[in-house]
Enzyme design. Structure first.
Site, short mmCIF file in Angstrom:
data_model
loop_
_atom_site.label_atom_id
_atom_site.label_comp_id
_atom_site.label_asym_id
_atom_site.label_seq_id
_atom_site.Cartn_x
_atom_site.Cartn_y
_atom_site.Cartn_z
N ASP A 178 -2.93 -18.33 -0.06
CA ASP A 178 -4.07 -18.86 -0.76
C ASP A 178 -4.66 -20.03 -0.19
O ASP A 178 -6.07 -20.19 -0.20
CB ASP A 178 -3.21 -19.44 -2.37
CG ASP A 178 -2.01 -20.21 -1.87
OD1 ASP A 178 -1.57 -20.36 -0.75
OD2 ASP A 178 -1.40 -20.68 -2.97
N LYS B 206 3.12 -15.28 1.95
CA LYS B 206 3.44 -16.01 0.45
C LYS B 206 4.83 -16.31 0.53
O LYS B 206 5.53 -15.82 -0.57
CB LYS B 206 2.86 -15.05 -0.58
CG LYS B 206 2.80 -15.87 -1.88
CD LYS B 206 1.69 -16.83 -2.16
CE LYS B 206 1.93 -17.66 -3.45
NZ LYS B 206 1.03 -18.56 -3.63
N ASP C 58 -6.52 -7.08 4.00
CA ASP C 58 -7.57 -6.63 3.59
C ASP C 58 -8.58 -7.40 2.85
O ASP C 58 -9.73 -7.37 3.16
CB ASP C 58 -7.12 -5.54 2.49
CG ASP C 58 -8.26 -4.72 1.98
OD1 ASP C 58 -9.25 -4.41 2.52
OD2 ASP C 58 -8.26 -4.60 0.51
N TYR D 212 0.79 -1.22 -0.03
CA TYR D 212 0.02 0.04 0.10
C TYR D 212 0.90 1.31 -0.02
O TYR D 212 0.40 2.49 -0.55
CB TYR D 212 -0.89 0.05 1.39
CG TYR D 212 -2.16 -0.68 1.14
CD1 TYR D 212 -2.09 -2.27 0.86
CD2 TYR D 212 -3.40 0.18 1.23
CE1 TYR D 212 -3.34 -2.68 0.74
CE2 TYR D 212 -4.54 -0.64 1.31
CZ TYR D 212 -4.74 -2.05 0.86
OH TYR D 212 -5.95 -2.70 0.80
N ASP E 47 -12.38 -9.13 4.43
CA ASP E 47 -13.82 -9.15 3.48
C ASP E 47 -14.31 -10.54 3.39
O ASP E 47 -15.44 -10.88 3.19
CB ASP E 47 -13.72 -8.47 2.14
CG ASP E 47 -13.98 -7.02 2.41
OD1 ASP E 47 -13.52 -6.39 3.26
OD2 ASP E 47 -14.40 -6.28 1.37
#
Ligand code: NAD
Ligand code: IPM
Ligand code: MN
Length: 351
Positions: free
Chosen positions: A217, A185, A241, A139, A245
């Protein structure tokens, strides 16, 4: 003592759910230890419209001097093509206040079980916390560039930034089931390789806790397949983030998830995890639970107002148990009707 709360209602459903949160606050203020004053400031698209910037200087100055900040939501189609967007304002606010620790609790109360698209037997008992690093990673990493034909971002983490969010996660885990799942990751990304080795090092300082690693994943799959296997999840900005959700599917709506963002010192910020929901803005049907629970997080984490926070939570549960739901959960109640039902419940208990 008077506590100063800066209120950033923002855009879309932001002002609608903020209005609901402030009405609920008004109903419990008599049982609070402190007195509170609220100061509204333009922010996001509203900041652009009123003062020409998503994070006007006067808004930032007020936030810096506040005891806590309540934020509704920002953004929307009206401002998305601008050079300085509402989202940039939100990132600038988080960075300016050094809000690195974003706490996103996800639980599924029994009243919400039937609304999850996942089988009740799988979601029942879900009670996890996503600890999202909020002030670094892709970000904010430099360099970044966008041209007509090429674009890139930089996923950058310093060891100290990783270590401090891992400490936050372990400290939270010590008060819960003492298990931390670090999501990365590390099979591909350099930033994740550093994340994983740093997590191992920090874990040594918490011998009472267990650390496990998952690739993002696979974690995204397991979060839906077996959510009760998680307790504290700690992860970088972008993964946090996305996973949060995704986790909102467990209770059945994005409209029920709150969050708290903390720095090492200075005011904390409390906001729903969702956005301004342009598709339902202005209709008066938004679910205000995310904002109301963000308020309870503020009352607990900034001001130690446990009885007031608990009363709000219990009242919210009681309303849901009566079958009163907003549209996102398949109900008929408007934002106002739902809010009034909570206030009735609070008033019944306090008087
Ligand atoms: P969103 O979170 O606004 O909405 C996603 C879906 O969830 C929509 O269908 C919406 O109606 C629904 N929803 C969200 N909150 C709800 C609530 N309280 N009650 C009922 N339904 C609810 O995501 P989006 O549509 O992708 O983004 C819209 C805007 O919000 C964009 O400009 C985005 O950048 C911004 N955004 C802001 C924040 C924030 O302020 N922290 C967070 C996420 C997105
Ligand atoms: C959130 C939002 C923000 C983020 C956007 C609006 C910048 O999605 O708070 O989750 O990506 O952090
Ligand atoms: Mn988000």
């Amino acid at each position: 003592m008077d506590k100063k709360i800066v209120v950033l209602s923002g855009d879309g459903i932001g002002p609608e759910i903020m209005d609901s949160g402030l009405k609920v606050f008004n109903a419990i203020k008599s049982i609070c230890h402190h007195s509170y004053s609220f100061e509204k400031k333009p922010f996001g698209g509203a900041g652009i419209d009123e003062l020409g910037a998503p994070l006007p200087q006067t808004t930032l100055t007020a936030c810096q001097a506040a005891d806590a900040i309540l934020l509704g939501a920002i953004g929307g189609p009206k401002w998305e093509k601008m050079a300085d967007t509402p989202e940039q304002g939100l990132l600038a606010l988080r960075k300016s206040l050094n809000l690195y620790a974003n706490i996103r609790p996800v639980s599924v109360s029994s009243a919400l079980l039937e609304f999850s698209p996942i089988k009740p037997a799988i979601v029942e008992g879900t009670n996890l916390i996503i600890v999202r690093e909020l002030s670094s990673g892709i970000y904010f990493g430099e360099p970044r560039e966008l041209t007509e034909t090429m674009a890139y971002d930089t996923a950058r983490y310093n060891k100290s930034e990783i270590a401090r969010i891992l400490h936050t996660a372990f400290k939270i885990a010590q008060g819960r089931s003492k298990k931390v799942t670090s999501v990365d990751k590390a099979n591909v990304l350099a930033s994740s390789k550093l994340w994983r080795t740093t997590a191992e090092e920090v874990a040594k300082e918490y011998p009472d806790c267990q650390l496990e690693h998952q690739y993002v994943d696979s974690a995204a799959m397991k979060l839906i397949q077996n959510p009760t296997a998680f307790d504290v999840i700690v992860t970088e900005n972008l993964f946090g983030d996305i996973l949060s959700d995704e986790a909102s599917v467990l209770p059945g709506s994005l409209g029920v998830l709150p969050s708290a963002s903390h720095s090492e010192s200075g005011p904390s910020l409390y906001e729903p995890i969702h956005g301004s929901a342009p598709d339902i803005a202005g209709k008066g049907i938004a679910n205000p639970i995310s904002m109301i629970l963000s308020l309870t997080m503020m009352l607990r984490q900034s001001f130690e107002e446990e009885p007031a926070a608990k009363l709000i939570e219990d009242s919210c549960e009681a309303v849901l148990a009566k079958g009163i739901f907003t549209h996102d959960l398949g109900g008929e109640s408007s934002t106002n009707e739902f809010t009034e039902a909570i206030i009735r419940e609070i008033t019944r208990t306090t008087y």
